[in-house]
Design a protein around this motif. Sequence first.
Motif, PDB file in Angstrom:
ATOM      1  N   PRO A  88       0.944  -1.297   0.034  1.00  0.00           N
ATOM      2  CA  PRO A  88       0.117   0.097   0.072  1.00  0.00           C
ATOM      3  C   PRO A  88       0.729   1.372  -0.025  1.00  0.00           C
ATOM      4  O   PRO A  88       0.304   2.304  -0.409  1.00  0.00           O
ATOM      5  N   ALA A  89       2.106   1.187   0.443  1.00  0.00           N
ATOM      6  CA  ALA A  89       2.952   2.361   0.313  1.00  0.00           C
ATOM      7  C   ALA A  89       2.937   2.986  -1.049  1.00  0.00           C
ATOM      8  O   ALA A  89       3.278   4.215  -1.008  1.00  0.00           O
ATOM      9  N   HIS A  90       2.767   2.295  -2.309  1.00  0.00           N
ATOM     10  CA  HIS A  90       2.810   2.827  -3.637  1.00  0.00           C
ATOM     11  C   HIS A  90       1.441   3.893  -3.456  1.00  0.00           C
ATOM     12  O   HIS A  90       1.725   5.217  -4.032  1.00  0.00           O
ATOM     13  N   ALA A  91       0.507   3.429  -3.177  1.00  0.00           N
ATOM     14  CA  ALA A  91      -0.786   4.436  -2.913  1.00  0.00           C
ATOM     15  C   ALA A  91      -0.577   5.320  -2.386  1.00  0.00           C
ATOM     16  O   ALA A  91      -0.933   6.621  -2.666  1.00  0.00           O
ATOM     17  N   GLU A  92      -0.124   5.341  -1.150  1.00  0.00           N
ATOM     18  CA  GLU A  92       0.259   6.557  -0.242  1.00  0.00           C
ATOM     19  C   GLU A  92       1.260   7.448  -0.799  1.00  0.00           C
ATOM     20  O   GLU A  92       0.810   8.741  -0.549  1.00  0.00           O
ATOM     21  N   LEU A  93       2.306   6.963  -1.219  1.00  0.00           N
ATOM     22  CA  LEU A  93       3.296   7.988  -1.695  1.00  0.00           C
ATOM     23  C   LEU A  93       2.643   8.723  -2.934  1.00  0.00           C
ATOM     24  O   LEU A  93       3.005  10.017  -3.076  1.00  0.00           O
ATOM     25  N   GLY A  94       1.873   7.709  -3.561  1.00  0.00           N
ATOM     26  CA  GLY A  94       1.280   8.360  -4.727  1.00  0.00           C
ATOM     27  C   GLY A  94       0.619   9.855  -4.542  1.00  0.00           C
ATOM     28  O   GLY A  94       0.513  10.796  -5.451  1.00  0.00           O
ATOM     29  N   TRP A  95      -0.321   9.537  -3.431  1.00  0.00           N
ATOM     30  CA  TRP A  95      -1.309  10.617  -3.060  1.00  0.00           C
ATOM     31  C   TRP A  95      -0.315  11.801  -2.459  1.00  0.00           C
ATOM     32  O   TRP A  95      -0.704  12.940  -2.986  1.00  0.00           O
ATOM     33  N   ILE A  96       0.705  11.395  -1.892  1.00  0.00           N
ATOM     34  CA  ILE A  96       1.695  12.677  -1.389  1.00  0.00           C
ATOM     35  C   ILE A  96       2.168  13.380  -2.593  1.00  0.00           C
ATOM     36  O   ILE A  96       2.269  14.777  -2.757  1.00  0.00           O
ATOM     37  N   LEU A 133       1.694   8.429  -9.768  1.00  0.00           N
ATOM     38  CA  LEU A 133       1.701   7.030  -9.063  1.00  0.00           C
ATOM     39  C   LEU A 133       2.842   6.130  -9.519  1.00  0.00           C
ATOM     40  O   LEU A 133       3.565   5.705  -8.789  1.00  0.00           O
ATOM     41  N   MET A 134       3.324   6.532 -10.823  1.00  0.00           N
ATOM     42  CA  MET A 134       4.520   5.762 -11.401  1.00  0.00           C
ATOM     43  C   MET A 134       5.648   6.325 -10.844  1.00  0.00           C
ATOM     44  O   MET A 134       6.896   5.677 -10.556  1.00  0.00           O
ATOM     45  N   ALA A 135       5.814   7.729 -10.356  1.00  0.00           N
ATOM     46  CA  ALA A 135       6.726   8.327  -9.868  1.00  0.00           C
ATOM     47  C   ALA A 135       7.107   7.709  -8.145  1.00  0.00           C
ATOM     48  O   ALA A 135       7.874   7.481  -7.976  1.00  0.00           O
ATOM     49  N   ALA A 136       5.970   7.357  -7.584  1.00  0.00           N
ATOM     50  CA  ALA A 136       5.660   6.879  -6.257  1.00  0.00           C
ATOM     51  C   ALA A 136       6.349   5.424  -6.349  1.00  0.00           C
ATOM     52  O   ALA A 136       7.129   5.163  -5.749  1.00  0.00           O
ATOM     53  N   THR A 319      11.488   4.607   3.092  1.00  0.00           N
ATOM     54  CA  THR A 319      11.211   5.918   2.203  1.00  0.00           C
ATOM     55  C   THR A 319       9.888   6.678   2.679  1.00  0.00           C
ATOM     56  O   THR A 319      10.173   7.853   3.038  1.00  0.00           O
ATOM     57  N   LEU A 320       9.067   5.966   2.705  1.00  0.00           N
ATOM     58  CA  LEU A 320       7.790   6.691   3.101  1.00  0.00           C
ATOM     59  C   LEU A 320       7.720   7.129   4.399  1.00  0.00           C
ATOM     60  O   LEU A 320       7.233   8.317   4.561  1.00  0.00           O
ATOM     61  N   ASN A 321       8.112   6.653   5.600  1.00  0.00           N
ATOM     62  CA  ASN A 321       8.227   7.120   6.881  1.00  0.00           C
ATOM     63  C   ASN A 321       9.153   8.518   6.887  1.00  0.00           C
ATOM     64  O   ASN A 321       8.756   9.512   7.441  1.00  0.00           O
ATOM     65  N   LYS A 322      10.384   8.283   6.004  1.00  0.00           N
ATOM     66  CA  LYS A 322      11.010   9.459   5.760  1.00  0.00           C
ATOM     67  C   LYS A 322      10.386  10.544   5.367  1.00  0.00           C
ATOM     68  O   LYS A 322      10.660  11.688   6.038  1.00  0.00           O
ATOM     69  N   VAL A 323       9.616  10.400   4.359  1.00  0.00           N
ATOM     70  CA  VAL A 323       8.840  11.323   3.489  1.00  0.00           C
ATOM     71  C   VAL A 323       7.683  11.808   4.585  1.00  0.00           C
ATOM     72  O   VAL A 323       7.514  13.062   4.766  1.00  0.00           O
ATOM     73  N   LYS A 324       7.013  11.146   5.303  1.00  0.00           N
ATOM     74  CA  LYS A 324       6.173  11.424   6.032  1.00  0.00           C
ATOM     75  C   LYS A 324       6.700  12.648   7.181  1.00  0.00           C
ATOM     76  O   LYS A 324       5.912  13.454   7.714  1.00  0.00           O
TER      77      LYS A 324
END
Length: 331
Positions: A88-96, A133-136, A319-324
């Motif tokens: 699910p990290a793909h969709a989460e980072l996609g939103w960000i 989403l592709m960038a994520a 990566t996602l945690n770092k971004v958040k």
Amino acid sequence: MLQNEKVCFSGVQPSGNLTIGNYLGAIKNFSTFSSEYRCFYCVVDEHAITVRQVPADLRRRTYETLALYMACGLDPEKNTLYVQSHVPAHAELGWILNCFTMFGELSRMTQFKDKSARHADNVNAGLFTYPTLMAADILLYQTDIVPVGIDQKQHLELARDIAGRFNAIHANTFTVPEPYMAKTGMKIMSLADPTKKMSKSDENANAVIYILDDRDTIIRKFKRAVTDSGSEVRMGEGKDGINNLITIYSAFTGKTVEEIEREFDGRGYGDFKLAVGEVCADALTPVQTRFAELLADKAGLEQVMKTGAETAARAAYRTLNKVKKKLGFVV
Ligand code: AQP
């Protein structure tokens, strides 16, 4: 992940039966990175639903795409093979990343323009934000290199811009990825209209060679490929059909254009089309045999998906945690 280990990421949508465009432009090259890079190869099912899919077909093709990855030489012990929606990290980072991408940038994407013209009754927001989403997908893994066909170059440039923008605002967060494009077979064109890309979602099955087409079908489709009214096997302006067949022959045999022109000097289009069909069928036969064995073992594929998703998730959430944290989310 080891320090300084280079990362390679790519994906294929299970949005249709895979073509020799997907094979020559992308999948065939994937295994060449396994020894030098940490490789993540994803079946991007979330991208596929930007166009309406029949659910049973999407499910079947997700297994098939994974089996094709493996049949094309990707060893799950050496590559992380998984399904996008399992992480699910793909969709989460996609939103960000949607919040770091400009409307104008997305409006300029040629794939959006092409696909919204082809699916005029379903120009949904997902089709528009597909590139974020592709960038994520790519940025989640701190990817250094992305093997893709030239048709994806514009999306990749946007991913680089998004990474650069985020890094400029929040200090170095993402690796800025480089595209890798194969010299031959970069863009395989439709056999029915060689000015258009060969696409798995083409409604005309004769325009497309599927990786799983049998030998007779492959040869019949090449024989019917649209060419100009000439007869000389030579690359040239206004000879899109022959140029495309030369590209395909070159990609399968490794021969240069000059070698091919010499080989078919004075032999005409008929002979050449047959030869293209034969080298293509010869190359695909072992892939098809291995594919059938892999597909028969559904539990084996599910195990690969599961292990792959666990490995991918570990890297992605780092990566996602770092971004958040950088954004100010409470984590
Ligand atoms: N004709 C092509 N020539 C060279 N490379 C190609 N690729 C696709 N078509 C060609 C490359 O295959 C990889 C996977 O593509 P994808 O599944 O992400 O989607 P796509 O580019 O949109 O491919 P299709 O076949 O045209 O799918 P549909 O019809 O569903 O849109 C990518 O690396 C792509 O460059």
